[in-house]
Design a protein around this motif. Structure first.
Motif, PDB file in Angstrom:
ATOM      1  N   ALA A   1       7.989   8.073   6.127  1.00  0.00           N
ATOM      2  CA  ALA A   1       9.397   8.083   6.523  1.00  0.00           C
ATOM      3  C   ALA A   1      10.291   8.656   5.432  1.00  0.00           C
ATOM      4  CB  ALA A   1       9.841   6.675   6.890  1.00  0.00           C
ATOM      5  N   ALA A   2       9.963   8.380   4.171  1.00  0.00           N
ATOM      6  CA  ALA A   2      10.799   8.846   3.067  1.00  0.00           C
ATOM      7  C   ALA A   2      10.657  10.347   2.823  1.00  0.00           C
ATOM      8  CB  ALA A   2      10.443   8.086   1.788  1.00  0.00           C
ATOM      9  N   LEU A   3       9.630  10.958   3.435  1.00  0.00           N
ATOM     10  CA  LEU A   3       9.384  12.396   3.266  1.00  0.00           C
ATOM     11  C   LEU A   3       9.089  12.999   4.639  1.00  0.00           C
ATOM     12  CD1 LEU A   3       7.026  12.128   0.151  1.00  0.00           C
ATOM     13  CD2 LEU A   3       9.380  12.969   0.117  1.00  0.00           C
ATOM     14  N   ARG A   4      10.070  12.923   5.500  1.00  0.00           N
ATOM     15  CA  ARG A   4       9.858  13.225   6.920  1.00  0.00           C
ATOM     16  C   ARG A   4       9.366  14.647   7.187  1.00  0.00           C
ATOM     17  NH1 ARG A   4      11.764   9.196  10.042  1.00  0.00           N
ATOM     18  NH2 ARG A   4      13.248   7.719   9.124  1.00  0.00           N
ATOM     19  N   ASP A   5       9.744  15.589   6.354  1.00  0.00           N
ATOM     20  CA  ASP A   5       9.383  16.982   6.606  1.00  0.00           C
ATOM     21  C   ASP A   5       8.079  17.398   5.929  1.00  0.00           C
ATOM     22  OD1 ASP A   5      11.730  17.326   8.075  1.00  0.00           O
ATOM     23  OD2 ASP A   5      12.887  17.829   6.277  1.00  0.00           O
ATOM     24  N   VAL A   6       7.420  16.463   5.270  1.00  0.00           N
ATOM     25  CA  VAL A   6       6.192  16.790   4.543  1.00  0.00           C
ATOM     26  C   VAL A   6       4.978  16.521   5.429  1.00  0.00           C
ATOM     27  CG1 VAL A   6       4.765  16.204   2.545  1.00  0.00           C
ATOM     28  CG2 VAL A   6       7.262  16.279   2.323  1.00  0.00           C
ATOM     29  N   PRO A   7       4.081  17.486   5.573  1.00  0.00           N
ATOM     30  CA  PRO A   7       2.901  17.281   6.425  1.00  0.00           C
ATOM     31  C   PRO A   7       1.881  16.357   5.776  1.00  0.00           C
ATOM     32  CG  PRO A   7       2.729  19.379   5.300  1.00  0.00           C
ATOM     33  CD  PRO A   7       4.095  18.834   4.965  1.00  0.00           C
TER      34      PRO A   7
ATOM     35  N   GLU B   1       0.859  -1.169   0.000  1.00  0.00           N
ATOM     36  CA  GLU B   1       0.000   0.000   0.000  1.00  0.00           C
ATOM     37  C   GLU B   1       0.904   1.230   0.000  1.00  0.00           C
ATOM     38  OE1 GLU B   1      -2.443  -0.460   3.438  1.00  0.00           O
ATOM     39  OE2 GLU B   1      -3.744  -1.955   2.503  1.00  0.00           O
ATOM     40  N   GLU B   2       0.370   2.324  -0.515  1.00  0.00           N
ATOM     41  CA  GLU B   2       1.190   3.532  -0.630  1.00  0.00           C
ATOM     42  C   GLU B   2       0.319   4.774  -0.487  1.00  0.00           C
ATOM     43  OE1 GLU B   2       4.627   5.111  -3.642  1.00  0.00           O
ATOM     44  OE2 GLU B   2       2.733   4.509  -4.530  1.00  0.00           O
ATOM     45  N   ALA B   3       0.828   5.736   0.268  1.00  0.00           N
ATOM     46  CA  ALA B   3       0.118   7.003   0.413  1.00  0.00           C
ATOM     47  C   ALA B   3       0.182   7.803  -0.879  1.00  0.00           C
ATOM     48  CB  ALA B   3       0.742   7.815   1.547  1.00  0.00           C
ATOM     49  N   GLY B   4      -0.793   8.647  -1.073  1.00  0.00           N
ATOM     50  CA  GLY B   4      -0.758   9.594  -2.179  1.00  0.00           C
ATOM     51  C   GLY B   4       0.002  10.849  -1.794  1.00  0.00           C
ATOM     52  N   ALA B   5       0.283  11.668  -2.789  1.00  0.00           N
ATOM     53  CA  ALA B   5       0.997  12.925  -2.553  1.00  0.00           C
ATOM     54  C   ALA B   5       0.431  14.005  -3.462  1.00  0.00           C
ATOM     55  CB  ALA B   5       2.489  12.755  -2.813  1.00  0.00           C
ATOM     56  N   ILE B   6       0.435  15.217  -2.965  1.00  0.00           N
ATOM     57  CA  ILE B   6       0.075  16.399  -3.752  1.00  0.00           C
ATOM     58  C   ILE B   6       1.372  17.123  -4.047  1.00  0.00           C
ATOM     59  CG2 ILE B   6      -1.277  18.518  -3.832  1.00  0.00           C
ATOM     60  CD1 ILE B   6      -2.926  15.894  -3.636  1.00  0.00           C
ATOM     61  N   VAL B   7       1.721  17.237  -5.343  1.00  0.00           N
ATOM     62  CA  VAL B   7       3.035  17.747  -5.715  1.00  0.00           C
ATOM     63  C   VAL B   7       2.932  18.898  -6.707  1.00  0.00           C
ATOM     64  CG1 VAL B   7       4.049  15.461  -5.375  1.00  0.00           C
ATOM     65  CG2 VAL B   7       3.348  16.159  -7.661  1.00  0.00           C
ATOM     66  N   VAL B   8       3.957  19.741  -6.680  1.00  0.00           N
ATOM     67  CA  VAL B   8       4.061  20.863  -7.611  1.00  0.00           C
ATOM     68  C   VAL B   8       5.501  20.951  -8.098  1.00  0.00           C
ATOM     69  CG1 VAL B   8       2.189  22.211  -6.543  1.00  0.00           C
ATOM     70  CG2 VAL B   8       4.555  22.482  -5.726  1.00  0.00           C
ATOM     71  N   PRO B   9       5.739  21.575  -9.248  1.00  0.00           N
ATOM     72  CA  PRO B   9       7.126  21.774  -9.692  1.00  0.00           C
ATOM     73  C   PRO B   9       7.838  22.760  -8.774  1.00  0.00           C
ATOM     74  CG  PRO B   9       5.600  22.927 -11.142  1.00  0.00           C
ATOM     75  CD  PRO B   9       4.757  22.104 -10.227  1.00  0.00           C
ATOM     76  N   LYS B  10       9.171  22.756  -8.844  1.00  0.00           N
ATOM     77  CA  LYS B  10       9.971  23.540  -7.903  1.00  0.00           C
ATOM     78  C   LYS B  10       9.679  25.038  -7.960  1.00  0.00           C
ATOM     79  CE  LYS B  10      13.906  23.996 -11.079  1.00  0.00           C
ATOM     80  NZ  LYS B  10      15.355  23.757 -11.279  1.00  0.00           N
TER      81      LYS B  10
ATOM     82  N   PHE C   1       7.508  10.159  -7.324  1.00  0.00           N
ATOM     83  CA  PHE C   1       8.226  11.424  -7.403  1.00  0.00           C
ATOM     84  C   PHE C   1       9.507  11.483  -6.573  1.00  0.00           C
ATOM     85  CE2 PHE C   1       3.566  12.221  -7.523  1.00  0.00           C
ATOM     86  CZ  PHE C   1       3.449  12.600  -8.848  1.00  0.00           C
ATOM     87  N   LEU C   2       9.866  10.389  -5.904  1.00  0.00           N
ATOM     88  CA  LEU C   2      10.976  10.466  -4.954  1.00  0.00           C
ATOM     89  C   LEU C   2      12.280  10.923  -5.590  1.00  0.00           C
ATOM     90  CD1 LEU C   2      10.463   7.407  -2.584  1.00  0.00           C
ATOM     91  CD2 LEU C   2      10.188   9.836  -2.056  1.00  0.00           C
ATOM     92  N   ASP C   3      12.616  10.405  -6.748  1.00  0.00           N
ATOM     93  CA  ASP C   3      13.873  10.789  -7.392  1.00  0.00           C
ATOM     94  C   ASP C   3      13.893  12.284  -7.700  1.00  0.00           C
ATOM     95  OD1 ASP C   3      14.765   8.210  -7.260  1.00  0.00           O
ATOM     96  OD2 ASP C   3      14.339   7.732  -9.367  1.00  0.00           O
ATOM     97  N   GLN C   4      12.766  12.804  -8.177  1.00  0.00           N
ATOM     98  CA  GLN C   4      12.685  14.226  -8.530  1.00  0.00           C
ATOM     99  C   GLN C   4      12.644  15.109  -7.281  1.00  0.00           C
ATOM    100  OE1 GLN C   4      10.886  11.782 -10.099  1.00  0.00           O
ATOM    101  NE2 GLN C   4      12.307  11.850 -11.831  1.00  0.00           N
ATOM    102  N   VAL C   5      12.066  14.589  -6.202  1.00  0.00           N
ATOM    103  CA  VAL C   5      12.092  15.327  -4.938  1.00  0.00           C
ATOM    104  C   VAL C   5      13.531  15.452  -4.449  1.00  0.00           C
ATOM    105  CG1 VAL C   5      11.423  15.268  -2.503  1.00  0.00           C
ATOM    106  CG2 VAL C   5       9.740  14.704  -4.277  1.00  0.00           C
ATOM    107  N   GLU C   6      14.261  14.344  -4.492  1.00  0.00           N
ATOM    108  CA  GLU C   6      15.656  14.359  -4.052  1.00  0.00           C
ATOM    109  C   GLU C   6      16.506  15.271  -4.933  1.00  0.00           C
ATOM    110  OE1 GLU C   6      16.922  10.321  -3.982  1.00  0.00           O
ATOM    111  OE2 GLU C   6      15.605   9.770  -2.310  1.00  0.00           O
ATOM    112  N   ALA C   7      16.133  15.356  -6.215  1.00  0.00           N
ATOM    113  CA  ALA C   7      16.875  16.215  -7.149  1.00  0.00           C
ATOM    114  C   ALA C   7      16.450  17.674  -7.065  1.00  0.00           C
ATOM    115  CB  ALA C   7      16.688  15.716  -8.578  1.00  0.00           C
ATOM    116  N   GLY C   8      15.446  17.976  -6.252  1.00  0.00           N
ATOM    117  CA  GLY C   8      14.990  19.353  -6.091  1.00  0.00           C
ATOM    118  C   GLY C   8      14.118  19.852  -7.224  1.00  0.00           C
TER     119      GLY C   8
END
Length: 335
Positions: A245-251, A134-143, A224-231
């Motif tokens: 855990a992989a996005l500890r600072d994200v609410p 199972e995996e949580a969803g995410a709301i993402v935007v470009p940098k 999106f993890l690779d792109q998050v890590e790449a900023g």
């Protein structure tokens, strides 16, 4: 270029290469005669019914690598057969009746797409093997997005719901479609006003987000993890009950004042009519994979939640999901 279970969706959730059907998957017995699969299985193929790079693709290729690295199977082939939200691959799977070497990576999105695409093939025709994660969803935007927080995005969205396009990696009825619809409802936006842009898997969604073709994306966070890590991408919120855990600072949405929890799931099915022996090989292989240290490490690395069930238990779950999604989509006029 292409999941979890607080399933908001049990109420609101709601190839390829032709394999020779005469040959089944094989696994060597151990010398002690215990009946356990002591040697690696051979000849296994996993179809991904979306484009490379998305969640199904990542899951299938991760599983194949673990099977190889842990010497559970050798020569595992992963290939893509995208189209119609996964139902092109589903149709091929159903057509491959009796092919014990083939399995299809799938999830909640294929359940919905089988109805919205009016597919003649259904998941209830397949042979359920295992639910994996199972995996949580995410709301993402470009940098360079003007939306720095989920509150910023919601305020703009409320002011102009039709003008704020949201992209998802599933067709209508899939998790990436239903997530922003439910999010809209939770923040006081009429879901019928949502400007949803459908992409065939996360592999196609990603460049749309990066290129500003949509204002924000809604999908599994693992896309999106690779792109998050790449900023290159910022995650405004995750949809799980607790932080990832992989996005500890994200609410989470809930910690941001939005009363919504949403999770998705992924599993593997085989064609109909495979032999009991081939079904056992697949379930044994996937069970050994699940027990391996390599798989546990991948769960941690990718932030996936372990949701492993096999065989009849997965079949029951799949039937429930199929019924729930069908009922929901009929209410929305999408099936």
């Amino acid at each position: 270029m292409a999941t979890r279970r607080e399933l908001l969706f049990v109420g609101f959730a709601a190839a390829t290469v032709l394999a020779s059907g005469a040959c089944g998957a094989t696994a060597e017995k151990d010398e002690g005669g215990s009946g356990n699969a002591g040697g690696p299985a051979t000849g296994l193929r996993i179809m991904v019914p979306n484009t490379p790079g998305g969640g199904y693709d990542t899951t299938a290729r991760t599983a194949a690598k673990v099977l190889e690295d842990a010497k559970i199977a050798t020569g595992v082939q992963v290939f893509n057969l995208p189209g119609a939200g996964g139902t092109v691959g589903l149709q091929r799977t159903v057509n491959e009746k009796g092919n014990g070497k083939l399995a299809m990576q799938m999830g909640l999105g294929v359940v919905g797409a089988s109805y919205t695409s009016k597919s003649t093939a259904t998941l209830t025709q397949t042979t359920p093997l295992a639910k994996l994660i199972e995996e949580a969803g995410a709301i993402v935007v470009p940098k360079d997005s003007p939306y720095r927080t989920i509150g910023d995005l919601v305020a703009a969205w409320r002011a102009n719901p039709k003008g704020i396009a949201v992209g998802g990696g599933s067709s209508p009825g899939g998790p990436d479609h239903l997530l922003p619809m439910q999010l809209a409802k939770s923040v006081g936006i009429d879901p019928r006003q949502v400007n949803y842009v459908s992409y065939d898997g996360g592999g196609e969604l990603l460049p749309a987000v990066l290129g500003g073709k949509v204002a924000f994306g809604a999908s599994g966070f693992g896309e999106f993890l690779d792109q998050v890590e790449a900023g290159q991408i910022r995650v405004l919120a995750v949809t799980s009950a607790a932080p990832v855990a992989a996005l500890r600072d994200v609410p989470t949405l809930k910690s941001s004042g939005i009363d919504l929890v949403f999770t998705n799931w992924r599993g593997i099915v085989a064609p109909p009519g495979i032999s009991d022996a081939d079904r056992k090989v697949w379930i044994d292989v996937l069970t050994r994979m699940h027990e391996s240290e390599q798989w546990k490490a991948e769960l941690t690395k990718r932030g996936w939640t372990d949701a492993f069930v096999t065989g009849d238990e997965f079949a029951t779950f799949l039937t429930e999901q199929d019924r729930a999604v069908a009922d929901l989509l009929k209410q929305l006029g999408l099936a």
